[in-house]
Design an enzyme around this catalytic site. Structure first.
Site, PDB file in Angstrom:
ATOM      1  CB  ILE A  70      -1.926  -9.767  -5.677  1.00 17.35           C
ATOM      2  CG1 ILE A  70      -2.683  -8.485  -6.076  1.00 17.35           C
ATOM      3  CG2 ILE A  70      -1.261 -10.444  -6.885  1.00 17.35           C
ATOM      4  CD1 ILE A  70      -3.620  -8.606  -7.235  1.00 17.35           C
ATOM      5  CG  ASN A  98       9.032  -5.695  -3.045  1.00 13.17           C
ATOM      6  OD1 ASN A  98       8.587  -6.814  -2.781  1.00 13.17           O
ATOM      7  ND2 ASN A  98       8.756  -4.640  -2.321  1.00 13.17           N
ATOM      8  CB  CYS A 128       6.115 -12.391   3.784  1.00 19.93           C
ATOM      9  SG  CYS A 128       7.780 -11.744   3.781  1.00 19.93           S
ATOM     10  CE  LYS A 163       5.965  -1.593   0.483  1.00 19.75           C
ATOM     11  NZ  LYS A 163       5.575  -1.752  -0.921  1.00 19.75           N
ATOM     12  CG  ASN A 190       3.359  -3.692   2.297  1.00 22.66           C
ATOM     13  OD1 ASN A 190       2.366  -3.732   1.580  1.00 22.66           O
ATOM     14  ND2 ASN A 190       4.405  -4.459   2.106  1.00 22.66           N
ATOM     15  N   GLY A 242      -1.066   6.206  -0.435  1.00 25.37           N
ATOM     16  CA  GLY A 242      -2.111   7.132  -0.866  1.00 25.37           C
ATOM     17  C   GLY A 242      -1.657   8.364  -1.619  1.00 25.37           C
TER      18      GLY A 242
HETATM   19  C1  LIG Z   1      -2.252  -4.627  -6.267  1.00 25.53           C
HETATM   20  C2  LIG Z   1      -1.156  -4.354  -5.283  1.00 25.53           C
HETATM   21  C3  LIG Z   1      -0.071  -5.227  -5.213  1.00 25.53           C
HETATM   22  C4  LIG Z   1       0.975  -4.982  -4.310  1.00 25.53           C
HETATM   23  N1  LIG Z   1       2.046  -5.834  -4.272  1.00 25.53           N
HETATM   24  C5  LIG Z   1       3.091  -5.568  -3.457  1.00 25.53           C
HETATM   25  C6  LIG Z   1       4.255  -6.388  -3.453  1.00 25.53           C
HETATM   26  O1  LIG Z   1       4.359  -7.359  -4.225  1.00 25.53           O
HETATM   27  N2  LIG Z   1       5.254  -6.095  -2.587  1.00 25.53           N
HETATM   28  C7  LIG Z   1       5.193  -5.024  -1.737  1.00 25.53           C
HETATM   29  O2  LIG Z   1       6.139  -4.788  -0.980  1.00 25.53           O
HETATM   30  N3  LIG Z   1       4.104  -4.201  -1.736  1.00 25.53           N
HETATM   31  C8  LIG Z   1       3.069  -4.451  -2.566  1.00 25.53           C
HETATM   32  N4  LIG Z   1       1.982  -3.616  -2.572  1.00 25.53           N
HETATM   33  C9  LIG Z   1       1.950  -2.453  -1.652  1.00 25.53           C
HETATM   34  C10 LIG Z   1       2.360  -1.164  -2.354  1.00 25.53           C
HETATM   35  O3  LIG Z   1       3.667  -1.253  -2.880  1.00 25.53           O
HETATM   36  C11 LIG Z   1       2.276   0.051  -1.389  1.00 25.53           C
HETATM   37  O4  LIG Z   1       3.115  -0.186  -0.291  1.00 25.53           O
HETATM   38  C12 LIG Z   1       0.864   0.284  -0.870  1.00 25.53           C
HETATM   39  O5  LIG Z   1      -0.084   0.037  -1.875  1.00 25.53           O
HETATM   40  C13 LIG Z   1       0.661   1.701  -0.321  1.00 25.53           C
HETATM   41  O6  LIG Z   1       0.844   2.698  -1.295  1.00 25.53           O
HETATM   42  P1  LIG Z   1      -0.368   3.303  -2.193  1.00 25.53           P
HETATM   43  O7  LIG Z   1      -1.451   3.704  -1.244  1.00 25.53           O
HETATM   44  O8  LIG Z   1       0.243   4.453  -2.945  1.00 25.53           O
HETATM   45  O9  LIG Z   1      -0.809   2.207  -3.098  1.00 25.53           O
HETATM   46  C14 LIG Z   1       0.913  -3.842  -3.453  1.00 25.53           C
HETATM   47  C15 LIG Z   1      -0.177  -2.979  -3.538  1.00 25.53           C
HETATM   48  C16 LIG Z   1      -1.210  -3.212  -4.432  1.00 25.53           C
HETATM   49  C17 LIG Z   1      -2.363  -2.243  -4.493  1.00 25.53           C
END
Ligand SMILES: Cc1cc2nc3c(=O)[nH]c(=O)nc-3n(C[C@H](O)[C@H](O)[C@H](O)COP(=O)(O)O)c2cc1C
Length: 301
Positions: A70, A98, A128, A163, A190, A242
């Protein structure tokens, strides 16, 4: 039955939070979810200036999870405070903002701008690139991670959650560095770096080529990293990666997480947080567990 958990001086009504970037600013979910039942909401990655993000295609479903690049599309910190905060501040769920920046100084400015609003805390996304240091990812270098946390702590009155990225050789070193710098809690993980190729055109399926993998595929990796970090630091840990049902939540709590965040699952089941809370409450009743904290760190080897 007690579902309350403590992250340093912050009390969450239960350990279920939503992960940044997967739950917008909360209001998008208000018709589907009782937002007053959630423990905490981490808002979209917020930057100093408004950002449009990367060109599309920037999201892809894979058999095990989701790829996204994104690129931090968000309204920027000032519009967040003006347009998004008033909705969030009325909720029982604690808001975590965040923040993402390309220089250490910018992290400090962002943190400072949040001092005049009441929030649960700041979540620093250190995954980042530091543009001043030639693009090196801040979360992969313990020295830089330390400096970012110090800078934010110097500029904020709020709880500071850091994070971590899984894309490192030894996450324990980074976890220790951010704890030493004064982090109040650590969240992980992340996304894992991945990619996908279109075999007809032989082009990348994501315009950015490289993207972050999330969803059920990464759960075993996340669980292992949470366990390793839990053995390394004394500050509370918020686990994610997950999680899609209450059994997954229990696994993260057992290996040492005090709370969890739900990410990708919100996309394919927008009511997943409610299903998880129902499941957890039922599990606790059936197993006569009076306090959810009894489960935290109860791993037996
Ligand atoms: C579409 C999308 C956008 C994300 N944007 C951010 C973000 O802006 N900042 C951040 O720290 N993590 C971001 N993440 C990471 C999630 O917060 C999370 O750490 C990661 O997806 C793992 O968890 P999950 O498997 O439950 O999704 C994003 C994840 C997805 C899928």
């Amino acid at each position: 039955m007690n579902m309350k958990v403590k992250l340093g001086n912050i009390i969450l009504q239960n350990p279920i939070m939503t992960a940044s970037g997967t739950f917008g600013y909360g209001d998008e979910f208000k018709e589907l979810v009782d937002l007053n039942r959630i423990g905490g909401i981490c808002v979209k990655g917020t930057t100093l200036e408004e950002r449009q993000g990367n060109p599309t295609p920037r999201i892809l479903e894979t058999p095990g999870g989701m790829l996204n690049a994104i690129g931090f599309q968000n309204v920027g910190i000032d519009r967040f405070k003006k347009e998004k905060y008033s909705f969030l501040k009325e909720l029982k769920a604690k808001t975590f903002v965040n923040i993402t920046a390309n220089t250490i100084e910018e992290f400090g400015i962002l943190a400072n701008k949040l001092n005049d609003i009441e929030i649960g805390g700041i979540e620093i996304n250190i995954s980042c690139p530091n543009i001043k240091a030639g693009g090196i990812n801040m979360g992969t270098d313990p020295d830089m991670a330390f400096k970012v946390v110090k800078e934010v702590k110097k500029n904020t009155k709020h709880h500071v959650m850091v994070k971590l990225t899984p894309n490192v050789t030894d996450i324990k070193v980074i976890a220790k560095a951010v704890e030493d710098a004064g982090a109040d809690s650590i969240s992980l993980i992340n996304t894992l770096v991945g990619m996908a190729v279109d075999i007809k055109t032989r082009k990348p399926k994501i315009k950015n080529i490289i993207a972050g993998l999330s969803g059920p595929a990464i759960k075993p990796v996340a669980l292992r990293l949470v366990w390793e970090v839990a053995k390394t630091v004394k500050i509370p840990i918020v686990g994610m990666g997950g999680i899609s049902n209450f059994e997954d939540v229990l696994e993260f709590l057992i290996v040492g997480a005090t709370a969890v965040q739900i990410g990708t699952a919100n996309f394919y089941n927008p009511r997943v947080t409610m299903d998880i809370l129902d499941g957890l409450e039922k599990y606790m009743k059936e197993n006569e567990i009076k306090d959810i904290n009894e489960i935290v760190g109860s791993f037996k080897i």
